[in-house]
Every structure is written in C-alpha cells, then in structure tokens.
Design a protein around this motif. Structure first.
Motif, short mmCIF file in Angstrom:
data_model
loop_
_atom_site.label_atom_id
_atom_site.label_comp_id
_atom_site.label_asym_id
_atom_site.label_seq_id
_atom_site.Cartn_x
_atom_site.Cartn_y
_atom_site.Cartn_z
N PRO A 125 33.44 53.59 35.38
CA PRO A 125 34.42 53.62 34.49
C PRO A 125 35.34 52.25 34.36
O PRO A 125 35.52 51.61 35.45
N ASP A 181 38.38 51.67 33.85
CA ASP A 181 39.44 51.70 34.36
C ASP A 181 39.74 51.13 35.87
O ASP A 181 40.71 50.79 36.06
N LEU A 182 38.37 51.18 36.73
CA LEU A 182 38.27 50.73 37.89
C LEU A 182 38.65 49.20 37.72
O LEU A 182 39.29 48.53 38.60
N LYS A 203 40.16 47.73 35.28
CA LYS A 203 41.78 47.41 34.96
C LYS A 203 42.75 47.66 36.04
O LYS A 203 43.60 46.89 36.17
N ALA A 204 42.43 48.65 36.92
CA ALA A 204 43.35 48.93 38.07
C ALA A 204 43.34 47.75 39.22
O ALA A 204 44.19 47.36 39.52
N ALA A 205 41.90 47.07 39.13
CA ALA A 205 41.82 45.96 39.91
C ALA A 205 42.71 44.73 39.44
O ALA A 205 43.21 43.81 40.29
N LYS A 206 42.68 44.67 37.93
CA LYS A 206 43.29 43.49 37.70
C LYS A 206 44.76 43.54 37.95
O LYS A 206 45.40 42.83 37.96
N VAL A 207 45.12 44.92 37.51
CA VAL A 207 46.59 45.17 37.77
C VAL A 207 47.04 44.76 39.28
O VAL A 207 48.18 44.35 39.40
N ASP A 208 46.36 45.17 39.95
CA ASP A 208 46.60 44.85 41.60
C ASP A 208 46.37 43.38 41.94
O ASP A 208 46.52 43.05 42.96
N GLY A 209 45.64 42.61 41.00
CA GLY A 209 45.91 41.26 41.17
C GLY A 209 44.39 40.56 41.32
O GLY A 209 44.46 39.35 41.61
N ALA A 210 43.61 41.25 41.53
CA ALA A 210 42.19 40.88 41.77
C ALA A 210 41.69 40.12 40.57
O ALA A 210 41.79 40.45 39.51
N SER A 238 34.62 43.08 45.99
CA SER A 238 35.34 44.06 46.92
C SER A 238 34.74 45.46 46.40
O SER A 238 35.33 46.40 46.98
N ILE A 239 34.80 45.37 44.88
CA ILE A 239 34.77 46.90 44.39
C ILE A 239 33.25 47.18 43.94
O ILE A 239 32.78 48.20 44.31
N LEU A 294 29.62 49.30 46.17
CA LEU A 294 29.08 50.58 45.43
C LEU A 294 27.65 50.36 44.98
O LEU A 294 26.95 51.29 44.49
#
Lengths: 365, 296
Positions: free
Chosen positions: B184, B186-187, B189-196, B204-205, B209
C-alpha cells in the motif's frame, strides 16, 4: 493567537482537472478540525496537501506561522495516522513507534523514555515486541496513534482512521481520540465521510463537495444553520426534511403552504421569517417535528398527518409521513401511540426552520 | 432412500480410491520419464569405458568408478588445453555471482521507483523494460560486441557480467515492480512523514519485505546466467570461457575414443549448481511467485 494552520486560496489540479478550488481555512491552536464530505470530494487530497505528500497548484499554506507551501513532509512538524494504519510490517511495535525518532537521530535514552510514555498512555505496553501482523485491528489503530503521539507535533493529521474498524470499536476509539485531544490540547485535522464522527469530534467542521468548501463552522452552526441544501442533507441522521412549500406574505408573518397527496394543504405560519421568494424549500430536522402536546413554544404549530410508517429505534421512534411530495421523518418519543396508516397530530417547530432557494440551494434565512 | 444411502458410500469410496491410484500411476510414469535421462547420465558417469561398451544403457554400474568425474573436473581436454572443467567452472562462478547480485539489486531499485514513486513517464519506461525482456539474444550480438570493444571489456569476465546484468534488468525489474505494487502507498507516505528519505525507505521498509521476491529473482537470474551459452561463447576468449562453453568443447573436441563417462560427469558437474539452487530454494520459488497475488 496566531492560527496554527492557515490555508489561503489553495488550488490543486491533476492536469486539467481541478480537485481543490480556492480553499481557505484557518484554525486556532487546540482546534479539532474535521473535513467531511462524500467520497471523491477532495478531503483526503486536502489532508495530503497539508501533510506535504501532495504538492499544491496554487495558494499558500502555513503551520504555526511558518510558510510550508514548499516544505517537505518531514520538516512540517506534523504526524499522520492513516486509514490502513500503514504500520511497517517487518518492524516490531516498538520499532514502528521509534522509527521516526531513529531517522531524526534522537538519542537512544530519549527514544526509550518517549516510547514508554506513549505505550503507557495508549495501554500497549504488552504489545511492544509483536509484529503488526499479530495485532487486531483495534491494536493496530492504537500503534498507529502511538507513532503519531510520540512525535509530539504541532499538528496531528488523521485520514479516516476509524473506517476499517467494526462499529463497536469505532465508537470506543472515537471517544478515545476525543479524550486524547482534550488531554493533550493538541491541534488536529481529521478526515472522515462519517457525519456523526464529524459532529462528535470536531470543534470546527469543514463540509466539502467536489473540491469546494460548502460551509465552515462549529458543529452546532453546521447542524442548525446549514448554508445550503447539500450541507442540510449531508449532515444529520436521519437527514433534515426538505419540503417544497409556497411562501406568501401576510402582514408581518409568512404563510407557508405545503401540498399534500390528499386533503387540504398543510399551512404553517412563521412570524419571524425574512422576505422569502414564492417557491422555497423548508428544512426541518426530524427532532423539530414532535407528537402534538410534547412540544411547546412560540413557533410550534400542530396539524393532523397520515402516518405512512413507524420505525421504533429504541430511544426514539421515527414516524414517516408525506408532505409536499417528499417523505418526511419525525422523531417521536419511544412510547408514542402512532400507528401506520392512521392519522396523528404532529407539532412542527417552525422557529427552527431553515429556508432554501430551490434552484441555487442557498439558505434564505 | 435408505437402500441408496446405505449402498452408495462404499461404492463411491472404491471409485475414489481407484481414481487416486490411477492418478498416482500417471504421475509416477511422468516422473520416471523425466528422471530417466538423469539416471542414465549418473550411471554412465560411474562406469568404466569397457563397461559402457559392453553393457546396456540403463544397466547399473558393476564396478563403480569415480575416475571419469576426476578427469572431467581436472584433466579433460577442451581443445589443446587439458585442465578439465575446473578453471571454467570458476569463471562461471565469477560471472554468475556478481551478475546475479547486481541485476537483482538494480531490479529491486527499479521496481521500487516504478511501483512506489510514480513519476512522469514511469509507465513508458516500464513498458520499454518489459520490451527488453523479449528481444532475442541473437539480435544484440553484433552491437554488443562493438559496445564491449569500445568499453575495453571485450573477451573479459567483467564484459560478460555487464552483458548479463543488462539483459537481466528487464526481468528483475518486472519481478520487483509487480511485488511492490501490492504494497500500500500509505506505507511510503507514513515513512515520509516520519522523515525517511528515498533510500532510507528502500532499505528499512521495502528490502526487509522482499525476501520471497529476492529468492525468486536470484533463482531465475542464476539459472539464466549459469546456463547461458550464446553470450558465453560470443563474448569470451581462451581464458574467460564459462563452464557451458567448456562443456561443449570437452564433448565436441575429443579425438579418437568418445569418453561417454567423462562427458556425462562433466555435464552433471556443469548442471549441479542450478540443480542445488532449485532443491534448496525451490519451495521459496513457488511461494514467492504466488506471494504477490494472495493477500496476507
């Protein structure tokens, strides 16, 4: 106080399609802003624009006084909770929560302390070593919230966070988010298509349709004084009754004539209405139509109506009748004697009425 | 009704058992058919030349001898040199391992970009890469020879690595792209918001996987590169030939007596690495191929 989020004349286009048109929103610190609208109205796109995950095509956006129009998401001091939770599948819960801090180079001791605080706050201490795949939906939701909380951001963003949960859990988490908002006094922007979620959580609601803001206001303003037919129909469950009527002036009062399938038209008098055009749409919430004798006030008028249907809903009983060619729902008390296909005297509280122009849909009073 | 109910189950059970046995018989027959060549190769490689000449093709060896294997490995003649397969086997290892690693890594990166960082023209680039998968080897032989010559890599092992990496990218990109599109958005997006950033998210992600699809890609690429003959024979010179080319030379350049046992042993040695890879990682291969399509 300076607004924590200030959006001015924001536009978003995908090629030739305008997705967001001239969006202007400002919220104060501690506000809980809910963006609500039917699917495809652009609310999630707007949230992504606030997060910086989508570039904007025009206008400006600032967070806590700093211009963020061209700033990348990581530098906006925001945290976001996603509909799909978006937990990192290969990391444990603890690693999920601390990933952002690790990326930003926060030292290990601080990471551990903050993780402990957040885990205690959300009661997920016993889950810290598990992988997301081993968690239930509600637990994943908590971890996603933890990942946002640990950031301690200026602005929390929620993208339909509860829509993947079952009904009971949704209500629980809704309460929890509200409690969290109160205890943190944080500023939040929350996207949902569920108008009940919007009403219960928001201090400020933005109703959107087709990329255009329809109305901004407190839940009470949106509920009691919807600015147009779309908002009136969208917010509230059951929806506001929208009844075509003819308005004529009689001295200082306005005479409203509503056609009925059989018998003479229903006539209601409004002493306080402004000048209205000939054809209008009368908006009345179901709770503003009660059983005769159970409502009093200057605007209350009673009339016999033929009941089409009776729908008991526990605390209330909804009665459906037909006025002006439309189904009209009245919210009665649970012990009502109303029976289908029988006449019942209903009390209309015309002081709560909203009037709309049939063509433009705009509010008239 | 009661009659039918009491008499039909044994009959149905019998029928089912019969079908089952027929199924096993057919499957067994096919397995035998496919295993027979391997059996012949193995037994022949363990026989002495006299026994081969005297005995039947499918007979078990009377006196087991490993000397054909030793000959094939270290002293069989490939043209004028008589060093066996050994130096060429190592050539193949030196070609296959870097080429597999590089093409897999590049494919993972490409797939990640095409699936998760949609940019203008991403679909066009992906289509072109797919098209690259279907260009026949023969078409590029001459232009590639020119290119290798200009790069100063003609006839060298790095040159062969280069060719295999280029040819592999189309497939590896396809594998990884199809695997990553199921993750997805969103994964990210979430990492971008987390600063990655771009690489952080990849390392890392996405990479953690990717084990199933890495296994698939490695098996696929290793088999392709190890078994390649055309590139190996076209772009190598005396000291840099891969094992497939050496095998051909051993089998075709013997003069006088045809040493079937040595040929068979050499063929098995050349095929052994891919065989081992399949046996060890085969179940991950099947699992990985279907991993993208099934959720959970």
């Amino acid at each position: 106080m300076a607004p924590i989020l200030d959006i001015r004349n924001l536009y978003k286009n995908y090629g030739a399609t305008e997705v967001l048109k001239d969006i202007n929103i400002a919220i104060e610190p501690g506000d809980f802003l809910v963006l609500v609208g039917p699917s495809g109205c652009g609310k999630s796109t707007l949230l992504n624009c606030i997060a910086g995950l989508e570039t904007i095509s025009g206008g400006s956006l600032s967070i806590d006084g700093r211009d963020m129009t061209h700033v990348s998401p990581k530098d906006r001091d925001i945290a976001m909770v996603f509909q799909s939770y978006a937990l990192y599948p290969t990391m444990s819960v603890a690693k999920n929560i601390t990933f952002g801090m690790k990326v930003r180079g926060v030292d290990k001791a601080t990471q551990a302390r903050k993780l402990g605080e957040v885990a205690a706050q959300l009661q997920i201490e016993q889950l810290l070593n598990r992988k997301p795949g081993q968690l239930s939906g509600g637990q994943r939701q908590r971890v996603a919230m933890g990942r946002a909380l640990v950031r301690d951001p200026k602005l929390f963003l929620f993208d339909e966070p509860l829509s993947n949960l079952d009904a009971k859990l949704r209500v629980e988490m809704r309460t929890e988010i509200k409690r969290l908002h109160q205890s943190l006094n944080a500023s939040m922007v929350y996207v949902t298509h569920d108008q009940i979620e919007a009403m219960t959580l928001a201090t400020k609601i933005v109703v959107m349709k087709a990329g255009i803001i329809q109305q901004i206001g407190t839940p009470a303003e949106i509920y009691n004084r919807p600015t147009n037919l779309f908002v009136a129909d969208f917010m509230g469950s059951p929806a506001m009754n929208l009844i075509p009527a003819r308005a004529t002036r009689e001295g200082a009062a306005t005479r409203l004539e509503i056609a009925r399938n059989s018998g003479p038209p229903l006539v209601l008098m409004d002493q306080t209405a402004p000048e209205l055009p000939d054809q209008i749409i009368l908006g009345l919430r179901p709770e503003d139509i009660a059983e005769a004798g159970f409502r009093s006030g200057s605007g209350v008028q009673e009339a016999e109506c033929l009941v089409d249907m009776v729908e008991p809903a526990g605390a209330d009983t909804f009665v459906v009748t037909s006025l002006g060619g439309k189904e009209v729902t009245a919210r009665l008390h649970a012990e009502t004697s109303a029976r289908a296909r029988q006449h019942l005297s209903l009390a209309f509280d015309i002081s709560k009425a909203s009037y709309f122009a049939p063509e433009s849909g705009q509010r008239l009073n | 009704m009661t009659d039918l109910a009491s008499s039909s189950p044994p009959r149905a059970g019998w029928n089912r058992r019969l079908l089952r046995w027929m199924l096993y018989a057919i499957l067994g027959l096919f397995a035998l058919y496919y295993l027979l060549p391997l059996f012949v190769m193995l037994t022949t490689s363990l026989k002495s030349l006299e026994e081969i000449r005297a005995g039947s093709l499918i007979a078990l060896p009377r006196d087991v001898t490993f000397s054909p294997w030793a000959t094939a490995w270290s002293s069989a003649c490939t043209g004028i040199q008589c060093e066996g397969l050994r130096p060429y086997f190592w050539n193949s290892v030196l070609i296959a391992i870097p080429a597999v690693a590089l093409s897999t890594m590049l494919g993972a990166m490409n797939g990640y970009v095409i699936a998760q960082w949609r940019f203008r023209g991403a679909n066009l680039i992906f289509s072109l890469m797919l098209f690259g998968c279907f260009i026949p080897f023969q078409v590029v032989l001459l232009p590639m020879a020119r290119l290798l010559g200009m790069m100063g890599l003609a006839g060298s092992i790095p040159g062969l690595i280069f060719v295999h990496v280029i040819y592999g990218i189309g497939f590896t990109t396809l594998f990884f792209r199809n695997y990553y599109v199921t993750i997805p958005a969103d994964l990210v997006k979430a990492a971008k918001v987390d600063g990655a950033g771009f690489f952080r998210i990849f390392w890392s992600i996405f990479l953690p996987l990717s084990l199933p699809i890495i296994v698939v890609t490695v098996i696929w690429q290793f088999t392709q590169i190890w078994n390649d003959f055309l590139f190996g024979v076209s772009f190598s010179e005396a000291g840099t030939q891969p094992v497939t080319v050496a095998l051909n030379n051993i089998v075709n350049s013997t003069t006088g007596v045809k040493e079937y046992n040595v040929d068979m042993a050499a063929a098995i040695i050349a095929a052994l690495p891919t065989l081992i890879v399949y046996v060890v990682a085969g179940k991950y291969f099947v699992r990985g191929l279907t991993a993208g399509s099934v959720k959970g």
